[in-house]
Design an enzyme around this catalytic site. Structure first.
Site, short mmCIF file in Angstrom:
data_model
loop_
_atom_site.label_atom_id
_atom_site.label_comp_id
_atom_site.label_asym_id
_atom_site.label_seq_id
_atom_site.Cartn_x
_atom_site.Cartn_y
_atom_site.Cartn_z
N ASP A 182 1.16 -0.97 -0.24
CA ASP A 182 0.21 0.18 -0.19
C ASP A 182 1.17 1.40 -0.39
O ASP A 182 1.72 1.73 0.99
CB ASP A 182 -0.56 0.25 1.14
CG ASP A 182 -1.63 1.12 1.12
OD1 ASP A 182 -1.40 2.63 0.15
OD2 ASP A 182 -2.99 1.05 2.09
N HIS A 183 0.82 1.85 -1.20
CA HIS A 183 1.90 2.82 -0.99
C HIS A 183 1.77 3.81 -0.35
O HIS A 183 3.05 5.09 -0.30
CB HIS A 183 2.17 3.16 -2.96
CG HIS A 183 0.56 4.35 -2.92
ND1 HIS A 183 -0.12 4.33 -3.98
CD2 HIS A 183 0.21 5.09 -2.61
CE1 HIS A 183 -0.65 4.49 -3.79
NE2 HIS A 183 -0.67 5.87 -3.79
N HIS B 81 -6.13 2.15 1.28
CA HIS B 81 -6.02 3.35 2.08
C HIS B 81 -5.94 4.46 3.43
O HIS B 81 -5.27 4.77 4.24
CB HIS B 81 -5.76 4.98 0.81
CG HIS B 81 -4.64 3.52 -0.49
ND1 HIS B 81 -3.80 3.14 0.13
CD2 HIS B 81 -5.28 4.49 -1.41
CE1 HIS B 81 -3.58 3.06 -1.84
NE2 HIS B 81 -4.21 3.48 -2.04
#
Length: 484
Positions: A177-178, A240
């Site tokens: 998950d960037h 996110h």
């Protein structure tokens, strides 16, 4: 202050989906920047893998074009680009065809770390993992990186976890998950747990509410057909925004170690209250003079999929029982912004005239575009004429204060890929964490589908539908303004 670069051990990284958009925009440029910084060793290799029939030279041309387009002028060094490109090779691979896998095995060295990056559709995660296992390519020190979406609901997430578990151990799987790789997100943990200043105040006694906003100015564009089966809840909230909420709300782990930190995040997810319908606002952007509507972008005139969502979320534990968390995310908003606002309560009694203005402190954590934090304090306005109070921020931009020369800080993908090579899972989601998030998300989605709720239309370039503003106004609170 100049950031330190700590080299990693030599590795072979096999990038499945190497000709795709994510590889070109993020993964290959991130690897190049780590090579430029001296963190990626000379012995490291990148092996591109996709279904297209390309030669090594064809793939290297693709890498050069990607770096030229997606690396800044400051970081683009022609000689370094050529040195990096020489470390790239390519193999045409079909996930369902066994013929090419022995050739791939011969390309990978046994005496280095092996990393396999699945930048492909989730439907072929399982077949790829099985081929790596069946052909003896993966081993005990191999690492598997998988991109979102990790399932579309609890059932599909469980099936995907089970498929990967037949070929790789949980300690080998890195669900990326960037958002968790952003400098500010990691600094949030440092601010909370390395300073005595905030932690005693980090609870419902002193914090009035928390806002988490991820706003985008772009529409769904070419992703319309995919996005229409997903929507903002599945695409953004379940992963996110959920991760950001967990980092704000979790208890301190007894040490900074991957599983202990993820244990605390899991406790937060399991403590989330069910959301009643009145605490959910869904929206869908209308057409503007310049851009089509969401329904036109999705090529579905009857679409009930949300391009915007706002939620009021409660957490049933001692720390947060009476503190609401307000989450919102949307497309075609007034500006591109991702931030967390921790709004503290006002002082119990003021000895100064308030002149109708709030004097409550707030901590704002900016994730993008300008990573940093600011703490709002009430001070006296300079000059004679009495005790006039104003709110002023103590502002820190990470690029200015902590970035390397040139003011650029590493992209999230740079940090996360290097963490994979180091074997550090701290910033990656665990399988039970993903399933717990879907367990909370699924009933919310099922509820509005059963009721046949329609998204509220909203104008492009705004803060979303009016109903989202009322979600906070009814509680005597206000969203941070996106339109100024």
């Amino acid at each position: 202050m100049v950031s330190r670069t700590i080299p990693v051990d030599p590795f072979d990284l096999v990038l499945f989906g190497a000709t795709g958009d994510l590889a070109r925009r993020k993964i290959l440029p991130s690897l190049y920047r780590r090579f430029l910084a001296g963190q990626m060793p000379e012995e490291a290799r990148v092996i591109g893998a996709a279904r297209s029939e390309l030669s090594d030279d064809d793939f290297r041309d693709l890498v050069r074009e990607a770096l030229k387009e997606f690396v800044s002028e400051k970081a683009f060094d022609a000689d370094t680009v050529e040195t990096f490109v020489e470390r790239c090779s390519y193999i045409a691979v079909d996930a369902k065809d066994d013929a090419c896998w022995q050739q791939l095995k011969s390309m990978i060295r046994d005496d280095v770390i092996k990393a396999f990056y699945f930048s492909v559709a989730p439907s072929i995660f399982g077949p790829l993992a099985e081929r790596l296992r069946d052909h003896g390519i993966a081993c005990e020190n191999s690492r598997l990186i998988v991109e979102k979406p990790f399932g579309t609901d609890l059932e599909t997430a469980r099936k995907l976890n089970d498929k990967l578990a037949t070929s790789f151990g949980e300690s080998q799987i890195y669900r990326i998950d960037h958002f968790l790789g952003k400098e500010t997100v990691q600094n949030l943990m440092a601010v909370r747990f390395a300073n005595v200043l905030f932690e005693p105040l980090w609870n419902e006694r002193f914090i009035d509410h928390v806002q988490i906003t991820v706003a985008e100015t772009v529409g769904v564009g070419g992703r319309g057909s995919y996005y229409d089966t997903s929507g903002a809840m599945r695409d953004m909230v379940q992963n996110h925004l959920m991760q950001l909420l967990c980092l704000i709300a979790m208890e301190p782990p007894n040490q900074f170690e991957a599983d202990r930190l993820r244990d605390e995040k899991l406790k937060v997810i399991r403590a989330l209250d069910p959301i009643p319908p009145e605490d959910i606002v869904r929206g869908q952007y209308k057409a503007s003079k310049e851009n089509p509507s969401y329904a036109e972008d999705a090529e579905n005139p009857d679409s009930l999929t949300e391009s915007f969502i706002a939620l009021k979320v409660g957490i049933s534990n001692w720390r947060w029982k009476h503190t609401p968390f307000y989450l919102r995310t949307g497309k075609r908003m007034a500006r591109r912004m991702s931030e967390i606002v921790v709004q503290f309560k006002e002082t119990p009694h003021s000895i100064f005239d308030r002149d109708g203005a709030s004097r409550a402190n707030s901590l704002t954590i900016r994730l993008q575009p300008d990573e940093g934090m600011d703490l709002s304090l009430t001070i006296k306005e300079p000059g004679p004429g009495g005790m006039r109070l104003v709110n002023m921020p103590l502002d820190m931009s990470f690029a200015d204060a902590l970035g390397p020369r040139g003011g650029e800080i590493p992209d999230a993908y740079e940090r996360l890929i290097m963490d994979v090579i180091r074997g550090d899972q701290t910033l990656f989601m665990r399988g039970d964490e993903v399933e717990a998030a879907w367990s909370w998300t699924d009933p919310v989605i099922a509820g509005w589908e059963e009721r046949g709720d329609k998204p509220h239309p909203y104008s492009q370039g705004t803060s979303g539908p009016e109903a989202a503003l009322m979600l906070m106004h009814r509680d005597g609170r206000r969203w941070r303004d996106l339109e100024t």
